[in-house]
Scaffold this motif. Structure first.
Motif, PDB file in Angstrom:
ATOM      1  N   LEU A 101      51.171  43.580  34.724  1.00  0.00           N
ATOM      2  CA  LEU A 101      50.267  44.446  35.477  1.00  0.00           C
ATOM      3  C   LEU A 101      50.005  45.674  34.602  1.00  0.00           C
ATOM      4  CD1 LEU A 101      48.869  44.562  38.261  1.00  0.00           C
ATOM      5  CD2 LEU A 101      50.804  45.926  39.057  1.00  0.00           C
ATOM      6  N   VAL A 102      48.929  45.627  33.869  1.00  0.00           N
ATOM      7  CA  VAL A 102      48.636  46.650  32.856  1.00  0.00           C
ATOM      8  C   VAL A 102      47.957  47.860  33.495  1.00  0.00           C
ATOM      9  CG1 VAL A 102      47.360  47.132  30.726  1.00  0.00           C
ATOM     10  CG2 VAL A 102      48.391  44.886  31.084  1.00  0.00           C
ATOM     11  N   GLY A 103      48.508  49.023  33.215  1.00  0.00           N
ATOM     12  CA  GLY A 103      47.874  50.263  33.632  1.00  0.00           C
ATOM     13  C   GLY A 103      47.883  50.518  35.123  1.00  0.00           C
ATOM     14  N   ARG A 104      48.759  49.895  35.861  1.00  0.00           N
ATOM     15  CA  ARG A 104      48.767  50.048  37.317  1.00  0.00           C
ATOM     16  C   ARG A 104      50.070  50.620  37.855  1.00  0.00           C
ATOM     17  NH1 ARG A 104      43.860  50.003  39.600  1.00  0.00           N
ATOM     18  NH2 ARG A 104      42.622  48.276  38.869  1.00  0.00           N
ATOM     19  N   ALA A 105      50.917  51.149  36.989  1.00  0.00           N
ATOM     20  CA  ALA A 105      52.215  51.677  37.440  1.00  0.00           C
ATOM     21  C   ALA A 105      52.018  52.803  38.447  1.00  0.00           C
ATOM     22  CB  ALA A 105      53.033  52.152  36.248  1.00  0.00           C
ATOM     23  N   ARG A 106      51.079  53.690  38.192  1.00  0.00           N
ATOM     24  CA  ARG A 106      50.843  54.812  39.108  1.00  0.00           C
ATOM     25  C   ARG A 106      50.340  54.319  40.469  1.00  0.00           C
ATOM     26  NH1 ARG A 106      46.387  58.669  37.402  1.00  0.00           N
ATOM     27  NH2 ARG A 106      45.199  57.569  38.948  1.00  0.00           N
ATOM     28  N   GLU A 107      49.389  53.364  40.454  1.00  0.00           N
ATOM     29  CA  GLU A 107      48.855  52.843  41.709  1.00  0.00           C
ATOM     30  C   GLU A 107      49.922  52.080  42.490  1.00  0.00           C
ATOM     31  OE1 GLU A 107      47.312  52.585  38.802  1.00  0.00           O
ATOM     32  OE2 GLU A 107      45.255  53.282  39.043  1.00  0.00           O
ATOM     33  N   LEU A 108      50.754  51.324  41.769  1.00  0.00           N
ATOM     34  CA  LEU A 108      51.824  50.575  42.426  1.00  0.00           C
ATOM     35  C   LEU A 108      52.840  51.533  43.059  1.00  0.00           C
ATOM     36  CD1 LEU A 108      52.909  47.782  43.111  1.00  0.00           C
ATOM     37  CD2 LEU A 108      54.093  47.779  40.911  1.00  0.00           C
ATOM     38  N   ALA A 109      53.170  52.596  42.365  1.00  0.00           N
ATOM     39  CA  ALA A 109      54.095  53.602  42.911  1.00  0.00           C
ATOM     40  C   ALA A 109      53.491  54.284  44.136  1.00  0.00           C
ATOM     41  CB  ALA A 109      54.441  54.634  41.836  1.00  0.00           C
TER      42      ALA A 109
ATOM     43  N   GLY B 238      38.150  48.652  46.705  1.00  0.00           N
ATOM     44  CA  GLY B 238      37.444  48.922  45.462  1.00  0.00           C
ATOM     45  C   GLY B 238      36.447  47.816  45.198  1.00  0.00           C
ATOM     46  N   VAL B 239      35.707  47.955  44.120  1.00  0.00           N
ATOM     47  CA  VAL B 239      34.707  46.961  43.761  1.00  0.00           C
ATOM     48  C   VAL B 239      35.405  45.676  43.298  1.00  0.00           C
ATOM     49  CG1 VAL B 239      32.964  48.687  43.192  1.00  0.00           C
ATOM     50  CG2 VAL B 239      34.486  47.841  41.401  1.00  0.00           C
ATOM     51  N   PRO B 240      34.713  44.551  43.383  1.00  0.00           N
ATOM     52  CA  PRO B 240      35.323  43.285  42.948  1.00  0.00           C
ATOM     53  C   PRO B 240      35.746  43.316  41.485  1.00  0.00           C
ATOM     54  CG  PRO B 240      33.292  42.873  44.179  1.00  0.00           C
ATOM     55  CD  PRO B 240      33.368  44.364  43.937  1.00  0.00           C
ATOM     56  N   GLY B 241      36.896  42.698  41.231  1.00  0.00           N
ATOM     57  CA  GLY B 241      37.340  42.500  39.859  1.00  0.00           C
ATOM     58  C   GLY B 241      38.179  43.614  39.253  1.00  0.00           C
ATOM     59  N   VAL B 242      38.523  44.643  40.026  1.00  0.00           N
ATOM     60  CA  VAL B 242      39.284  45.750  39.456  1.00  0.00           C
ATOM     61  C   VAL B 242      40.801  45.571  39.577  1.00  0.00           C
ATOM     62  CG1 VAL B 242      37.423  47.433  39.728  1.00  0.00           C
ATOM     63  CG2 VAL B 242      39.134  47.174  41.534  1.00  0.00           C
ATOM     64  N   GLY B 243      41.243  44.513  40.255  1.00  0.00           N
ATOM     65  CA  GLY B 243      42.678  44.234  40.331  1.00  0.00           C
ATOM     66  C   GLY B 243      43.355  44.564  41.643  1.00  0.00           C
ATOM     67  N   LYS B 244      42.579  44.675  42.724  1.00  0.00           N
ATOM     68  CA  LYS B 244      43.162  44.976  44.031  1.00  0.00           C
ATOM     69  C   LYS B 244      44.153  43.891  44.445  1.00  0.00           C
ATOM     70  CE  LYS B 244      39.212  44.887  46.009  1.00  0.00           C
ATOM     71  NZ  LYS B 244      38.400  44.520  44.854  1.00  0.00           N
ATOM     72  N   SER B 245      43.744  42.646  44.327  1.00  0.00           N
ATOM     73  CA  SER B 245      44.618  41.534  44.721  1.00  0.00           C
ATOM     74  C   SER B 245      45.847  41.453  43.836  1.00  0.00           C
ATOM     75  CB  SER B 245      43.853  40.206  44.680  1.00  0.00           C
ATOM     76  OG  SER B 245      42.833  40.208  45.650  1.00  0.00           O
TER      77      SER B 245
ATOM     78  N   ALA C 281      48.219  44.229  44.976  1.00  0.00           N
ATOM     79  CA  ALA C 281      48.857  43.879  46.249  1.00  0.00           C
ATOM     80  C   ALA C 281      49.846  42.733  46.080  1.00  0.00           C
ATOM     81  CB  ALA C 281      47.791  43.526  47.284  1.00  0.00           C
ATOM     82  N   ALA C 282      49.495  41.729  45.283  1.00  0.00           N
ATOM     83  CA  ALA C 282      50.400  40.595  45.054  1.00  0.00           C
ATOM     84  C   ALA C 282      51.651  41.050  44.316  1.00  0.00           C
ATOM     85  CB  ALA C 282      49.689  39.491  44.279  1.00  0.00           C
ATOM     86  N   SER C 283      51.504  41.977  43.396  1.00  0.00           N
ATOM     87  CA  SER C 283      52.663  42.503  42.682  1.00  0.00           C
ATOM     88  C   SER C 283      53.602  43.208  43.656  1.00  0.00           C
ATOM     89  CB  SER C 283      52.198  43.464  41.588  1.00  0.00           C
ATOM     90  OG  SER C 283      53.293  43.974  40.880  1.00  0.00           O
ATOM     91  N   TYR C 284      53.047  44.011  44.540  1.00  0.00           N
ATOM     92  CA  TYR C 284      53.868  44.676  45.554  1.00  0.00           C
ATOM     93  C   TYR C 284      54.504  43.650  46.489  1.00  0.00           C
ATOM     94  CZ  TYR C 284      55.347  47.437  49.493  1.00  0.00           C
ATOM     95  OH  TYR C 284      56.108  47.983  50.496  1.00  0.00           O
ATOM     96  N   ALA C 285      53.719  42.703  46.978  1.00  0.00           N
ATOM     97  CA  ALA C 285      54.214  41.708  47.945  1.00  0.00           C
ATOM     98  C   ALA C 285      55.293  40.820  47.347  1.00  0.00           C
ATOM     99  CB  ALA C 285      53.050  40.861  48.458  1.00  0.00           C
TER     100      ALA C 285
END
Length: 135
Positions: A13-21, A37-44, A47-51
């Motif tokens: 999960l590149v560049g998402r440490a802040r969002e995950l925290a 957010g807009v499609p393709g930015v990594g929302k799923s 969320a899957a990483s958190y889940a």
């Protein structure tokens, strides 16, 4: 609890440490978070990483044009591991889901809610937010 159709978390999960925290902190405090957010930015992926931290205590559903009542009943069946009593309204179903999520200490990953009728989605999210225990 059996995990159904939960997307595999990304291997990296590149560049998402802040969002995950931020997501972890929000859910620890309030029990409900909406990732948008807009499609393709990594929302799923986020969320899957958190889940994935919840293992088998995670339930996944996708709003795919199926009426929201049917999606909520499917979520209820996943949480109950079988048959569930018939309920009338969206709110009754959301209250039942909130109770089952709290009881199991589980997480619900509900994707593509923009596909549902806005007023129905709003009622369900408001009901869940009002009923889920914090953290």
């Amino acid at each position: 609890m059996r995990r159904w159709q939960l997307p595999a978390p990304p291997s990296v999960l590149v560049g998402r440490a802040r969002e995950l925290a931020r997501l972890k902190e929000a859910l620890r405090r309030i029990g409900l978070a909406v990732v948008f957010g807009v499609p393709g930015v990594g929302k799923s992926a986020l969320a899957a990483s958190y889940a994935s931290d919840f293992g088998d205590a995670a339930v996944h559903a996708r709003c795919d044009g199926t009426p929201l009542l049917g999606i909520l009943d499917d979520v209820r069946r996943q949480l109950a591991r079988g048959l569930v009593p018939e309920l009338g309204s969206l709110e009754e179903r959301a209250i039942d889901i909130a109770g089952r999520l709290d009881e199991e200490r589980a997480i619900l990953l509900l994707e593509d809610v923009h596909e549902g009728a806005p007023e129905d989605v709003e009622r369900v999210l408001e009901t869940l937010a009002g009923r889920l225990r914090q953290g």
